[in-house]
Design a protein around this motif. Structure first.
Motif, PDB file in Angstrom:
ATOM      1  N   GLY A 180       0.836  -1.210   0.000  1.00  0.00           N
ATOM      2  CA  GLY A 180       0.000   0.000   0.000  1.00  0.00           C
ATOM      3  C   GLY A 180       0.868   1.256   0.000  1.00  0.00           C
ATOM      4  N   TYR A 181       1.928   1.210   0.825  1.00  0.00           N
ATOM      5  CA  TYR A 181       2.884   2.334   0.934  1.00  0.00           C
ATOM      6  C   TYR A 181       3.587   2.521  -0.417  1.00  0.00           C
ATOM      7  N   ALA A 182       4.033   1.421  -1.000  1.00  0.00           N
ATOM      8  CA  ALA A 182       4.750   1.478  -2.290  1.00  0.00           C
ATOM      9  C   ALA A 182       3.849   2.071  -3.372  1.00  0.00           C
TER      10      ALA A 182
ATOM     11  N   TRP B  48      17.178  -4.230   0.515  1.00  0.00           N
ATOM     12  CA  TRP B  48      16.316  -5.409   0.650  1.00  0.00           C
ATOM     13  C   TRP B  48      15.216  -5.227   1.694  1.00  0.00           C
ATOM     14  N   ASN B  49      15.301  -4.195   2.551  1.00  0.00           N
ATOM     15  CA  ASN B  49      14.356  -4.161   3.681  1.00  0.00           C
ATOM     16  C   ASN B  49      12.928  -3.756   3.274  1.00  0.00           C
ATOM     17  N   PHE B  50      12.816  -2.980   2.182  1.00  0.00           N
ATOM     18  CA  PHE B  50      11.494  -2.684   1.604  1.00  0.00           C
ATOM     19  C   PHE B  50      11.638  -2.946   0.100  1.00  0.00           C
ATOM     20  N   PRO B  51      11.502  -4.215  -0.321  1.00  0.00           N
ATOM     21  CA  PRO B  51      11.843  -4.556  -1.710  1.00  0.00           C
ATOM     22  C   PRO B  51      10.979  -3.841  -2.749  1.00  0.00           C
TER      23      PRO B  51
ATOM     24  N   ALA C 159       8.770  -0.784  -1.792  1.00  0.00           N
ATOM     25  CA  ALA C 159       8.581   0.651  -1.506  1.00  0.00           C
ATOM     26  C   ALA C 159       9.836   1.492  -1.716  1.00  0.00           C
ATOM     27  N   MET C 160      11.017   0.895  -1.488  1.00  0.00           N
ATOM     28  CA  MET C 160      12.218   1.705  -1.674  1.00  0.00           C
ATOM     29  C   MET C 160      12.517   1.907  -3.162  1.00  0.00           C
ATOM     30  N   ILE C 161      11.886   1.085  -4.017  1.00  0.00           N
ATOM     31  CA  ILE C 161      11.983   1.335  -5.458  1.00  0.00           C
ATOM     32  C   ILE C 161      10.956   2.404  -5.851  1.00  0.00           C
ATOM     33  N   THR C 162       9.715   2.220  -5.429  1.00  0.00           N
ATOM     34  CA  THR C 162       8.676   3.149  -5.902  1.00  0.00           C
ATOM     35  C   THR C 162       8.855   4.559  -5.331  1.00  0.00           C
ATOM     36  N   ARG C 163       9.459   4.665  -4.140  1.00  0.00           N
ATOM     37  CA  ARG C 163       9.673   5.998  -3.555  1.00  0.00           C
ATOM     38  C   ARG C 163      10.602   6.839  -4.444  1.00  0.00           C
ATOM     39  N   LYS C 164      11.475   6.142  -5.178  1.00  0.00           N
ATOM     40  CA  LYS C 164      12.361   6.838  -6.129  1.00  0.00           C
ATOM     41  C   LYS C 164      11.739   6.885  -7.525  1.00  0.00           C
TER      42      LYS C 164
ATOM     43  N   PHE D 212      20.344   6.496  -4.013  1.00  0.00           N
ATOM     44  CA  PHE D 212      20.726   5.292  -3.266  1.00  0.00           C
ATOM     45  C   PHE D 212      19.999   5.248  -1.933  1.00  0.00           C
ATOM     46  N   THR D 213      19.546   4.074  -1.539  1.00  0.00           N
ATOM     47  CA  THR D 213      19.111   3.836  -0.160  1.00  0.00           C
ATOM     48  C   THR D 213      19.897   2.651   0.369  1.00  0.00           C
ATOM     49  N   GLY D 214      20.551   2.846   1.509  1.00  0.00           N
ATOM     50  CA  GLY D 214      21.341   1.763   2.105  1.00  0.00           C
ATOM     51  C   GLY D 214      22.179   2.324   3.234  1.00  0.00           C
TER      52      GLY D 214
ATOM     53  N   MET E  36       9.741  -2.477  16.020  1.00  0.00           N
ATOM     54  CA  MET E  36       9.493  -3.808  15.456  1.00  0.00           C
ATOM     55  C   MET E  36       8.842  -3.836  14.079  1.00  0.00           C
ATOM     56  N   ARG E  37       8.358  -2.673  13.562  1.00  0.00           N
ATOM     57  CA  ARG E  37       7.683  -2.752  12.258  1.00  0.00           C
ATOM     58  C   ARG E  37       8.649  -3.333  11.218  1.00  0.00           C
ATOM     59  N   HIS E  38       8.089  -4.137  10.323  1.00  0.00           N
ATOM     60  CA  HIS E  38       8.876  -4.775   9.245  1.00  0.00           C
ATOM     61  C   HIS E  38      10.059  -5.569   9.819  1.00  0.00           C
TER      62      HIS E  38
ATOM     63  N   GLU F 206      13.705  -4.287  10.820  1.00  0.00           N
ATOM     64  CA  GLU F 206      14.772  -4.049   9.843  1.00  0.00           C
ATOM     65  C   GLU F 206      14.497  -2.751   9.068  1.00  0.00           C
ATOM     66  N   THR F 207      14.345  -1.648   9.791  1.00  0.00           N
ATOM     67  CA  THR F 207      14.139  -0.357   9.132  1.00  0.00           C
ATOM     68  C   THR F 207      15.226   0.614   9.589  1.00  0.00           C
ATOM     69  N   CYS F 208      15.561   1.555   8.701  1.00  0.00           N
ATOM     70  CA  CYS F 208      16.575   2.569   9.051  1.00  0.00           C
ATOM     71  C   CYS F 208      16.042   3.520  10.107  1.00  0.00           C
ATOM     72  N   THR F 209      14.711   3.602  10.187  1.00  0.00           N
ATOM     73  CA  THR F 209      14.107   4.528  11.146  1.00  0.00           C
ATOM     74  C   THR F 209      13.888   3.858  12.518  1.00  0.00           C
ATOM     75  N   ALA F 210      14.268   2.599  12.671  1.00  0.00           N
ATOM     76  CA  ALA F 210      13.954   1.862  13.904  1.00  0.00           C
ATOM     77  C   ALA F 210      14.567   2.528  15.134  1.00  0.00           C
TER      78      ALA F 210
ATOM     79  N   MET G 169       6.231   7.101  11.136  1.00  0.00           N
ATOM     80  CA  MET G 169       6.131   8.446  10.549  1.00  0.00           C
ATOM     81  C   MET G 169       6.032   8.400   9.032  1.00  0.00           C
ATOM     82  N   SER G 170       6.404   7.267   8.436  1.00  0.00           N
ATOM     83  CA  SER G 170       6.558   7.210   6.984  1.00  0.00           C
ATOM     84  C   SER G 170       5.242   7.517   6.285  1.00  0.00           C
ATOM     85  N   ASP G 171       5.297   8.416   5.330  1.00  0.00           N
ATOM     86  CA  ASP G 171       4.105   8.845   4.614  1.00  0.00           C
ATOM     87  C   ASP G 171       4.566   9.458   3.289  1.00  0.00           C
TER      88      ASP G 171
ATOM     89  N   PRO H 243       8.210  14.640   3.909  1.00  0.00           N
ATOM     90  CA  PRO H 243       9.594  14.559   3.417  1.00  0.00           C
ATOM     91  C   PRO H 243      10.430  13.580   4.239  1.00  0.00           C
ATOM     92  N   PHE H 244      10.819  12.468   3.640  1.00  0.00           N
ATOM     93  CA  PHE H 244      11.602  11.430   4.306  1.00  0.00           C
ATOM     94  C   PHE H 244      13.077  11.696   4.030  1.00  0.00           C
ATOM     95  N   GLY H 245      13.888  11.754   5.092  1.00  0.00           N
ATOM     96  CA  GLY H 245      15.320  11.925   4.874  1.00  0.00           C
ATOM     97  C   GLY H 245      16.019  12.325   6.136  1.00  0.00           C
TER      98      GLY H 245
HETATM   99  C1  SIN Z   1      13.917   2.549   5.565  1.00  0.00           C
HETATM  100  O1  SIN Z   1      14.105   1.772   6.466  1.00  0.00           O
HETATM  101  O2  SIN Z   1      14.839   2.969   4.852  1.00  0.00           O
HETATM  102  C2  SIN Z   1      12.551   3.030   5.192  1.00  0.00           C
HETATM  103  C3  SIN Z   1      11.629   3.075   6.318  1.00  0.00           C
HETATM  104  C4  SIN Z   1      10.302   3.645   5.919  1.00  0.00           C
HETATM  105  O3  SIN Z   1      10.113   4.168   4.817  1.00  0.00           O
HETATM  106  O4  SIN Z   1       9.429   3.598   6.754  1.00  0.00           O
END
Ligand code: SIN
Length: 475
Positions: free
Chosen positions: A102-104, A148-151, A153-158, A224-226, A275-277, A280-284, A438-440, A444-446
């Motif tokens: 849904g997010y993607a 790999w953590n959002f196979p 959504a991290m493509i569609t966000r770009k 790049f996301t990583g 714990m979401r996902h 394995e999230t960068c925002t954890a 917070m992701s929406d 602005p994510f960053g």
């Molecule tokens: C990420 O872990 O890089 C993305 C997290 C998110 O979009 O919620």
């Protein structure tokens, strides 16, 4: 299932004869193999993208927007199938995978709306001698390297803003999760994205792949996301051609619980932030600072919630935490837990790997963690919550900001003014006040500091994929 490379609108095996195994992290089984892109395949992909982009840039914004809208619809229509694929190769629980689809998809709907609002401007120079016209043409061919953590959504966000702004993409999906990327591209092609605008080239040799992409003169941007570690390497390579860059890098989020917080709400928010996902999230939430007056009750309640978290194969009913992506992740998490314990932390719950073929780690809470322990300087990327008790607010803020990272942070308090004032003092690109997620796509994510360059989503996101051109004119 798509298992080939997508180049110039055609599915091909590419020039390498060997293939990449894709494994299920819940049991170690090989699901299938996919084609392994070579540098020659990357060159072909950049050339296909360059040719397609010239035509796409001539298409009016409304027509581009409608293609993006159709992309949103097709991802929604195939949500169940995509979610199963995500869980199969990533491991996250099916409910999280559905949330990810849904997010993607939403990045396409949001950016279809932004595509018709890429505004320039016209003003009169202060001297009165010149008109200043500013426009935002597309950058051209964009290289995307996704995690790999959002196979999906991290493509569609770009990809959604990239296409909306009139660009084309050459994408290297993570080697662990290429199947979702390939199927998403397949669906987007079916929704009407012209051939050559989306090229997907998985590889087992990221270094040579990236060199071929960056060295091609048609490549104008890298998104790049990583990890920050890899981001630094890519930035150095991009410097050779002074490429435009967008970087979403690592995090080390502090989560602050003041002693006036509602414990139930704070624990619920912490569980989401941590714990979401499958954590394995960068925002954890990576470092949990709890004020002394509430620390005992909060830590006990968090321990109970983590102990009750059902861990297992994400495809099974009721699972809340899936496997970690691979054995390397498990040994890094174990190492961090062991080092925290050797530095004086106490294991409240969990603390160990789970037996079996999959890569599982018990949901873990550590208390009595020193604010300077090794675990507080590393991104754990797993289900471990290190709790640090504080008494002095200024000292706690100092520790919270004592990191090179600045992606996300969280604050829990019943005093909104205190929450907002604390948010303003935290050096992070995103701060949740009484919120664990917070992701929406509309936000602005960053990150600040070494967590990244640029923003994805919101109205800023599409401008990352645009140039700025100034035309001086008199009439
Ligand atoms: C990420 O872990 O890089 C993305 C997290 C998110 O979009 O919620």
């Amino acid at each position: 299932m798509r298992e080939q490379l997508l180049i110039g609108g055609k599915w091909i095996d590419g020039s390498n004869s060997d293939r990449i195994d894709v494994t299920n992290p819940a049991n170690g089984d090989v699901i299938t193999t996919v084609a392994n892109g070579s540098p020659a395949d990357v060159t072909a992909a950049v050339e296909a993208a360059a040719a397609a982009q010239v035509e796409w840039a001539k298409v009016g914004p409304r027509e581009r927007a409608e293609v993006l809208r159709a992309c949103w619809q097709t991802l929604i229509d195939h949500a169940d199938e995509l979610a199963e694929l995500i869980t199969l190769e990533h491991g996250k629980p099916l409910a999280d995978a559905k949330g990810e689809v849904g997010y993607a998809a939403e990045f396409f709907r949001w950016n279809s709306e932004e595509t018709v609002r890429i505004h320039g401007s016209m003003s009169v120079a202060p001297s009165g001698n010149n008109k200043i016209i500013v426009r935002h043409p597309p950058v051209g061919v964009v290289t995307m390297v996704t995690p790999w953590n959002f196979p999906a959504a991290m493509i569609t966000r770009k990809l959604a803003p990239c296409l909306g702004a009139g660009n084309a993409a050459v994408i290297k999906p993570a080697g662990e999760t290429p199947l979702t990327a390939l199927r998403v591209a397949d669906l987007l092609q079916g929704a009407g994205v012209p051939d050559g605008l989306i090229n997907i080239v998985p590889t087992s040799n990221s270094g040579d792949w990236f060199d071929a992409a960056v060295d091609h003169k048609a490549t104008r941007m890298v998104s790049f996301t990583g990890s920050t570690e890899v981001g630094r390497i890519l930035l150095r390579r991009c410097a050779d051609r002074v490429l435009k860059v967008a970087m979403e890098l690592g995090g080390n989020a502090p989560l602050i619980v003041f002693d006036d917080a509602d414990i139930e709400k704070a624990v619920e928010g912490t569980m989401t932030a941590k714990m979401r996902h499958s954590a394995e999230t960068c925002t954890a939430a990576n470092r949990i600072f709890v004020e002394a007056g509430i620390a005992g009750d909060y830590t006990a309640a968090l321990g109970e919630a983590m102990a009750a978290t059902k861990t297992g194969n994400g495809l099974e009913d009721g699972i809340e935490c899936g496997p970690m992506i691979n054995e390397r992740a498990i040994s890094s998490i174990s190492g961090l837990v062991d080092s925290a314990v050797s530095e004086g932390a106490t294991v409240v719950t969990g603390g160990s790997t789970l037996d079996g073929a999959g890569h599982f780690f018990e949901p873990t809470v550590l208390s009595g963690v020193s604010p300077t322990a090794a675990i507080t300087h590393e991104e754990v990327f797993g289900p471990v919550a290190p709790v640090i008790t504080f008494t002095d607010h200024d000292e706690m803020i100092g520790h919270a900001n004592d990191t090179e990272m600045g992606l996300a942070a969280y604050v829990f308090t019943e005093d909104l003014a205190k929450g907002l004032a604390t948010a303003e003092r935290i050096e992070a690109g995103m701060v949740g006040v009484n919120r664990g997620a917070m992701s929406d796509p509309a936000a602005p994510f960053g990150g600040m500091k070494q967590s990244g360059l640029g923003r994805e989503g919101a109205s800023e996101g599409i401008y990352e994929f645009c140039e700025t051109q100034y035309i001086a004119a008199s009439w």
